[in-house]
Design an enzyme around this catalytic site. Structure first.
Site, PDB file in Angstrom:
ATOM      1  N   GLY A   9     -10.739  13.280  -2.199  1.00  0.00           N
ATOM      2  CA  GLY A   9      -9.429  12.916  -2.711  1.00  0.00           C
ATOM      3  C   GLY A   9      -9.479  12.644  -4.202  1.00  0.00           C
ATOM      4  O   GLY A   9     -10.328  13.184  -4.923  1.00  0.00           O
ATOM      5  N   MET A  11     -10.433  10.069  -6.029  1.00  0.00           N
ATOM      6  CA  MET A  11     -11.686   9.514  -6.535  1.00  0.00           C
ATOM      7  C   MET A  11     -12.863  10.419  -6.203  1.00  0.00           C
ATOM      8  O   MET A  11     -13.619  10.831  -7.086  1.00  0.00           O
ATOM      9  CB  MET A  11     -11.916   8.123  -5.942  1.00  0.00           C
ATOM     10  CG  MET A  11     -11.004   7.052  -6.497  1.00  0.00           C
ATOM     11  SD  MET A  11     -11.500   6.455  -8.129  1.00  0.00           S
ATOM     12  CE  MET A  11     -12.833   5.355  -7.695  1.00  0.00           C
ATOM     13  N   GLY A  12     -13.021  10.734  -4.926  1.00  0.00           N
ATOM     14  CA  GLY A  12     -14.170  11.532  -4.517  1.00  0.00           C
ATOM     15  C   GLY A  12     -14.208  12.899  -5.163  1.00  0.00           C
ATOM     16  O   GLY A  12     -15.266  13.375  -5.573  1.00  0.00           O
ATOM     17  N   ASP A  30     -14.137  17.658   3.369  1.00  0.00           N
ATOM     18  CA  ASP A  30     -12.933  16.842   3.484  1.00  0.00           C
ATOM     19  C   ASP A  30     -12.129  17.381   4.659  1.00  0.00           C
ATOM     20  O   ASP A  30     -12.041  18.606   4.844  1.00  0.00           O
ATOM     21  CB  ASP A  30     -12.103  16.925   2.196  1.00  0.00           C
ATOM     22  CG  ASP A  30     -11.019  15.855   2.145  1.00  0.00           C
ATOM     23  OD1 ASP A  30     -11.176  14.890   1.377  1.00  0.00           O
ATOM     24  OD2 ASP A  30     -10.007  15.974   2.882  1.00  0.00           O
ATOM     25  N   ASN A  95     -14.146   0.939  -0.639  1.00  0.00           N
ATOM     26  CA  ASN A  95     -13.967  -0.505  -0.789  1.00  0.00           C
ATOM     27  C   ASN A  95     -14.158  -1.219   0.542  1.00  0.00           C
ATOM     28  O   ASN A  95     -13.250  -1.902   1.030  1.00  0.00           O
ATOM     29  CB  ASN A  95     -12.581  -0.808  -1.361  1.00  0.00           C
ATOM     30  CG  ASN A  95     -12.482  -0.493  -2.837  1.00  0.00           C
ATOM     31  OD1 ASN A  95     -13.433  -0.678  -3.587  1.00  0.00           O
ATOM     32  ND2 ASN A  95     -11.333  -0.002  -3.265  1.00  0.00           N
ATOM     33  N   SER A 121     -15.358   1.718  -9.755  1.00  0.00           N
ATOM     34  CA  SER A 121     -14.131   1.452 -10.494  1.00  0.00           C
ATOM     35  C   SER A 121     -13.934   2.555 -11.527  1.00  0.00           C
ATOM     36  O   SER A 121     -14.899   3.130 -12.020  1.00  0.00           O
ATOM     37  CB  SER A 121     -14.202   0.092 -11.193  1.00  0.00           C
ATOM     38  OG  SER A 121     -13.001  -0.183 -11.892  1.00  0.00           O
ATOM     39  N   GLY A 123     -10.745   4.625 -11.252  1.00  0.00           N
ATOM     40  CA  GLY A 123      -9.503   5.280 -10.870  1.00  0.00           C
ATOM     41  C   GLY A 123      -9.464   6.754 -11.223  1.00  0.00           C
ATOM     42  O   GLY A 123     -10.487   7.446 -11.260  1.00  0.00           O
ATOM     43  N   LYS A 173     -17.766  -5.617  -6.256  1.00  0.00           N
ATOM     44  CA  LYS A 173     -16.515  -4.875  -6.431  1.00  0.00           C
ATOM     45  C   LYS A 173     -15.328  -5.701  -5.935  1.00  0.00           C
ATOM     46  O   LYS A 173     -14.232  -5.649  -6.521  1.00  0.00           O
ATOM     47  CB  LYS A 173     -16.594  -3.552  -5.672  1.00  0.00           C
ATOM     48  CG  LYS A 173     -15.335  -2.668  -5.789  1.00  0.00           C
ATOM     49  CD  LYS A 173     -14.979  -2.336  -7.230  1.00  0.00           C
ATOM     50  CE  LYS A 173     -14.015  -1.182  -7.380  1.00  0.00           C
ATOM     51  NZ  LYS A 173     -12.833  -1.204  -6.552  1.00  0.00           N
ATOM     52  N   HIS A 176     -14.630  -8.052  -8.705  1.00  0.00           N
ATOM     53  CA  HIS A 176     -14.035  -7.257  -9.790  1.00  0.00           C
ATOM     54  C   HIS A 176     -12.548  -7.043  -9.533  1.00  0.00           C
ATOM     55  O   HIS A 176     -11.707  -7.220 -10.425  1.00  0.00           O
ATOM     56  CB  HIS A 176     -14.771  -5.914  -9.878  1.00  0.00           C
ATOM     57  CG  HIS A 176     -14.064  -4.860 -10.669  1.00  0.00           C
ATOM     58  ND1 HIS A 176     -13.008  -4.125 -10.165  1.00  0.00           N
ATOM     59  CD2 HIS A 176     -14.265  -4.390 -11.918  1.00  0.00           C
ATOM     60  CE1 HIS A 176     -12.583  -3.272 -11.066  1.00  0.00           C
ATOM     61  NE2 HIS A 176     -13.329  -3.410 -12.141  1.00  0.00           N
ATOM     62  N   ASN A 177     -12.190  -6.660  -8.314  1.00  0.00           N
ATOM     63  CA  ASN A 177     -10.793  -6.388  -8.003  1.00  0.00           C
ATOM     64  C   ASN A 177      -9.947  -7.659  -8.014  1.00  0.00           C
ATOM     65  O   ASN A 177      -8.774  -7.632  -8.385  1.00  0.00           O
ATOM     66  CB  ASN A 177     -10.675  -5.681  -6.652  1.00  0.00           C
ATOM     67  CG  ASN A 177     -11.060  -4.217  -6.750  1.00  0.00           C
ATOM     68  OD1 ASN A 177     -11.700  -3.793  -7.696  1.00  0.00           O
ATOM     69  ND2 ASN A 177     -10.667  -3.444  -5.763  1.00  0.00           N
ATOM     70  N   GLU A 180      -9.176  -8.338 -11.502  1.00  0.00           N
ATOM     71  CA  GLU A 180      -8.142  -7.361 -11.876  1.00  0.00           C
ATOM     72  C   GLU A 180      -6.752  -7.870 -11.478  1.00  0.00           C
ATOM     73  O   GLU A 180      -5.789  -7.751 -12.247  1.00  0.00           O
ATOM     74  CB  GLU A 180      -8.458  -6.044 -11.179  1.00  0.00           C
ATOM     75  CG  GLU A 180      -7.534  -4.893 -11.447  1.00  0.00           C
ATOM     76  CD  GLU A 180      -7.954  -3.678 -10.627  1.00  0.00           C
ATOM     77  OE1 GLU A 180      -7.266  -3.390  -9.624  1.00  0.00           O
ATOM     78  OE2 GLU A 180      -8.969  -3.056 -10.969  1.00  0.00           O
ATOM     79  N   TYR A 181      -6.634  -8.460 -10.286  1.00  0.00           N
ATOM     80  CA  TYR A 181      -5.359  -9.031  -9.840  1.00  0.00           C
ATOM     81  C   TYR A 181      -4.853 -10.038 -10.864  1.00  0.00           C
ATOM     82  O   TYR A 181      -3.677 -10.045 -11.245  1.00  0.00           O
ATOM     83  CB  TYR A 181      -5.525  -9.755  -8.500  1.00  0.00           C
ATOM     84  CG  TYR A 181      -5.504  -8.909  -7.257  1.00  0.00           C
ATOM     85  CD1 TYR A 181      -5.989  -7.607  -7.249  1.00  0.00           C
ATOM     86  CD2 TYR A 181      -5.030  -9.427  -6.058  1.00  0.00           C
ATOM     87  CE1 TYR A 181      -5.990  -6.857  -6.077  1.00  0.00           C
ATOM     88  CE2 TYR A 181      -5.030  -8.693  -4.889  1.00  0.00           C
ATOM     89  CZ  TYR A 181      -5.517  -7.396  -4.909  1.00  0.00           C
ATOM     90  OH  TYR A 181      -5.517  -6.667  -3.749  1.00  0.00           O
TER      91      TYR A 181
END
Length: 302
Positions: A9, A11-12, A30, A95, A121, A123, A173, A176-177, A180-181
């Site tokens: 997708g 990211m991948g 996929d 995640n 991370s 995006g 992670k 980290h997120n 980010e919030y």
């Protein structure tokens, strides 16, 4: 070096493209065939099943997952466990909850299969700018994965870290997120206050652009915000609903368990919950309470 990717997708797919550009040989699978075929034009060896992916890789194999956390990850790892051999390595770049990663590592170890959890991370911009990568793995697995991380990171020496044993990557992670919030919430609240101060007629795009240079709060989040505000400051076409993908909830739960106060991040998470509450029942009750004890008027629902 050969690597197999499961999940191509946003990211991948971009991660696979970045590895191809760095000279890696990448096979990809996929469930959506069009995702694989799109990348095949760039050198990816697209395969039709996990079986073809595994049997087409030289041993010891490295299979990197970029699939949604939860049931899909669980089923994919269980399927791969029946196909892979001892000394092969599964990498979960999604995640996932760190405790799930620890559990999966133990189950795979019984078959001699290695496991690493890597928080990713970056995006949709990661292909161009590189990814931030937080790896949880045993030393031998970390050594095996180092060339891949060096190719995915912004530079071979920056943006990636062996955070600790299995579980540490996804825990890092998660934190980290959560941070980010909090950063997102602070920017949103500050810009909203500026917008409400009508007498000054602030140009939000101009202010955000100025803040990007030389200020203490300059950041990539501010860069992206400033870029969007140049095209739309009123946001009339954007619904005021902010989703939460799970990491913030996990982080608040960990903080409670450890007795560590994280009020800013917790409040940012609650703000997201509030935005998702279409019914706003608590706000309606508050209006009723004011009416009952003080005779205040209530605004009728449209």
């Amino acid at each position: 070096m050969n690597v197999g990717f499961v999940g191509l997708g946003k990211m991948g797919g971009n991660m696979a493209r970045r590895l191809l550009r760095a000279g890696f040989k990448v096979a990809g699978y996929d469930p959506n065939p069009s995702a694989s075929q799109t990348l095949a034009a760039g050198g990816l060896r697209a395969v039709a099943s996990l079986e073809f992916l595994v049997y087409g890789l030289p041993v010891p194999r490295t299979v990197w997952l970029m699939v949604p956390a939860g049931e899909i990850t669980e089923k994919t790892i269980a399927h791969l466990a029946n196909l892979l051999s001892a000394a092969d390595l599964i990498v979960d770049g999604g995640n996932a909850h760190y405790k799930d990663s620890q559990r999966r590592a133990l189950l795979l170890a019984e078959r001699g299969i290695g496991f690493a959890d890597i928080g990713v991370s970056g995006g949709v911009w990661g292909f161009d700018n590189g990814y931030g990568l937080m790896m949880g793995a045993r030393p031998e697995a970390a050594q095996q994965l180092t060339p891949i991380l060096q190719a995915l990171a912004p530079t071979p020496g920056t943006g990636w870290v062996h955070a600790g044993p299995v579980g540490a990557g996804h825990f890092a992670k998660m934190v980290h997120n959560g941070i980010e919030y909090g950063m997102m919430q602070a920017l949103a609240e500050g810009l909203n206050l500026l917008r409400k101060k009508k007498e000054f007629g602030f140009d939000l795009a101009g202010l955000a652009e100025a803040w990007r240079h030389g200020t203490v709060i300059r950041s990539w989040l501010l860069d992206l915000t400033a870029e969007y505000l140049t095209t739309d400051q009123n946001l009339e076409g954007i619904a005021p609903v902010v989703a939460d993908s799970g990491e913030g909830r996990w982080m608040v739960g960990e903080a409670v368990e450890l007795g560590v106060p994280i009020p800013v991040i917790t409040q940012a998470l609650y703000a997201r919950f509030e935005s998702q509450d279409q019914e706003a029942y608590d706000h309606r009750l508050l209006a009723v309470m004011r009416k009952m004890f003080g005779g205040h008027s209530v605004t009728a629902a449209e």
